[in-house]
Design an enzyme around this catalytic site. Structure first.
Site, PDB file in Angstrom:
ATOM      1  N   ASP A 108      -9.788   5.039  -3.387  1.00 32.52           N
ATOM      2  CA  ASP A 108      -8.620   5.671  -3.859  1.00 32.52           C
ATOM      3  C   ASP A 108      -9.005   6.235  -5.330  1.00 32.52           C
ATOM      4  OD1 ASP A 108      -9.270   3.431  -5.716  1.00 32.52           O
ATOM      5  OD2 ASP A 108      -7.207   2.727  -5.599  1.00 32.52           O
ATOM      6  N   CYS A 153     -18.964  -5.420 -16.874  1.00 28.42           N
ATOM      7  CA  CYS A 153     -18.954  -4.832 -15.628  1.00 28.42           C
ATOM      8  C   CYS A 153     -20.074  -5.468 -14.773  1.00 28.42           C
ATOM      9  CB  CYS A 153     -19.222  -3.250 -15.634  1.00 28.42           C
ATOM     10  SG  CYS A 153     -19.539  -2.473 -14.254  1.00 28.42           S
ATOM     11  N   TYR A 166      -6.519   6.750   3.080  1.00 28.56           N
ATOM     12  CA  TYR A 166      -6.695   5.174   2.417  1.00 28.56           C
ATOM     13  C   TYR A 166      -6.138   4.030   2.661  1.00 28.56           C
ATOM     14  CZ  TYR A 166      -5.680   2.216  -1.341  1.00 28.56           C
ATOM     15  OH  TYR A 166      -5.390   1.024  -1.914  1.00 28.56           O
ATOM     16  N   CYS A 187     -13.447  -0.345 -15.325  1.00 31.29           N
ATOM     17  CA  CYS A 187     -14.036   0.940 -15.522  1.00 31.29           C
ATOM     18  C   CYS A 187     -12.935   1.905 -15.508  1.00 31.29           C
ATOM     19  CB  CYS A 187     -14.716   1.194 -14.246  1.00 31.29           C
ATOM     20  SG  CYS A 187     -15.619   2.796 -14.219  1.00 31.29           S
ATOM     21  N   GLU A 240       0.597  -1.084   0.020  1.00 28.95           N
ATOM     22  CA  GLU A 240      -0.152   0.041  -0.010  1.00 28.95           C
ATOM     23  C   GLU A 240       0.763   1.296  -0.102  1.00 28.95           C
ATOM     24  OE1 GLU A 240      -2.902   0.098  -0.787  1.00 28.95           O
ATOM     25  OE2 GLU A 240      -3.650  -1.750  -0.480  1.00 28.95           O
TER      26      GLU A 240
END
Ligand code: SF4
Length: 342
Positions: free
Chosen positions: A141, A203, A123, A193, A40
């Protein structure tokens, strides 16, 4: 909507080296919070393709957070070289030492505790708490913002109204499998996306998406136009002697703090250059090429000067060119070195 997204993730979610896929969890594999935290931090402002080799190198060299905490900071900075945003590397070491000294080597489990650690922002705290400890958090994010903006056709532009995106994302965030859900949403944003060519027919949220009903997907998210980046100018002086070059460590505070670099002028919007910054009074030869480099808040044009001989002071080190990758040289300095060797 959550059920559809989780079902999609079970089939199509990405396999990443720090990730435990749902089928692996069922087989008894456990998430390693250290591995997730490292990923991360590295993935902030960096693509997965660029960050993954760094993550692998760090996990190999420092298999546990204690190994990382016990390491020398200069070694960490050198290994981070090329990943950019070097405050992340300094905070990585600080955070590992806190985990070792105050938490007995174990990451805290709650978002609010993670948020107190150096280098862990909202985040990352939400992601680590959900992915590693199944805490129901709201992971948002830029990929998630894009998906949410299209699902709800949010007209309020980013980054000013970021909070609205967060609230909307929070309405959807489930309490069941929060870590998988967060990872699913991030995967949906980065693989389906996408900014310019969303693959809406693949999707899982096709029927729920307001933007796809009128074909306006790529108009979202709305963004406030970025200002043109200013240009700063400067120069570096590359002094070589046999197979070595002269380096100085940059101060901890400020840009590229703690990294190594060639002596140079300050970087200013005025195109003036002071030869006073050179490490020795020499006949400096100006290289024909300039270094062009973009930082988050300005563009840099750097002149490169080269000379051969000894330095006038000892405020630096001589770095062996054959092992230059072991010094914490940021990309901009490596570009300058390359130009000086032409
Ligand atoms: S339907 Fe298309 S625009 Fe809407 S969330 Fe899915 S991929 Fe994105």
């Amino acid at each position: 909507m959550q059920i559809e997204l989780l079902a999609w993730y079970d089939h199509y979610g990405r396999s990443l080296p720090w990730r435990i896929r749902p089928e692996d969890k069922l087989a008894g594999k456990k998430v390693d919070p250290y591995a997730v935290w490292l990923s991360e931090i590295m993935l902030q402002q960096t693509t997965i393709a660029h960050a993954t080799p760094y993550w692998e190198k760090f996990i190999f060299e420092f298999p546990t957070v204690i190994d990382l905490a016990d390491s020398n900071r200069d070694k960490i900075m050198a290994m981070w070289s090329g990943l950019g945003y070097y405050a992340r590397a300094r905070n990585l070491h600080k955070c590992a030492q806190l985990i070792r000294d105050q938490y007995g080597g174990f990451f805290p489990k709650h978002e609010f505790e993670l948020l107190k650690l150096p280098g862990i922002g909202p985040y990352a705290a939400a992601a680590i708490a959900a992915i590693c400890f199944d805490e129901p958090t709201n992971i948002v994010d830029s990929n998630v913002e894009r998906v949410i903006s299209r699902i709800f056709k949010i007209e309020d532009p980013l980054p000013k109204y970021r909070n609205i995106y967060r609230i909307k994302a929070g309405v959807l965030a489930p309490t069941d499998r929060p870590g998988d859900y967060g990872q699913a949403l991030m995967d949906l944003g980065s693989t389906i996306c996408t900014p310019k060519a969303p693959k809406c027919s693949d999707c899982p949220w096709l029927d729920e998406c307001a933007a796809q009903t009128d074909g306006s997907q790529i108009q979202y998210p709305k963004k406030i136009k970025k200002k043109k980046l200013p240009i700063r100018y400067g120069a570096v002086f590359i002094l070589s002697n046999n197979d070595s070059v002269f380096l100085r460590q940059r101060p901890d505070s400020g840009l590229l703090g703690g990294m190594m670099g060639f002596p140079g002028t300050t970087w200013s919007e005025n195109k003036s250059l002071s030869i006073q910054s050179a490490p020795a009074a020499k006949n400096w030869e100006k290289c024909p090429e300039l270094v062009f480099h973009t930082f988050s808040h300005f563009k840099l044009e750097l002149e490169v000067y080269r000379a051969y001989g000894k330095a006038d002071d000892n405020q630096g080190i001589w770095a062996d060119l054959n092992t230059i990758e072991t010094y914490a040289l940021p990309t901009v300095m490596l570009k300058a070195l390359k130009i000086s060797m032409k």
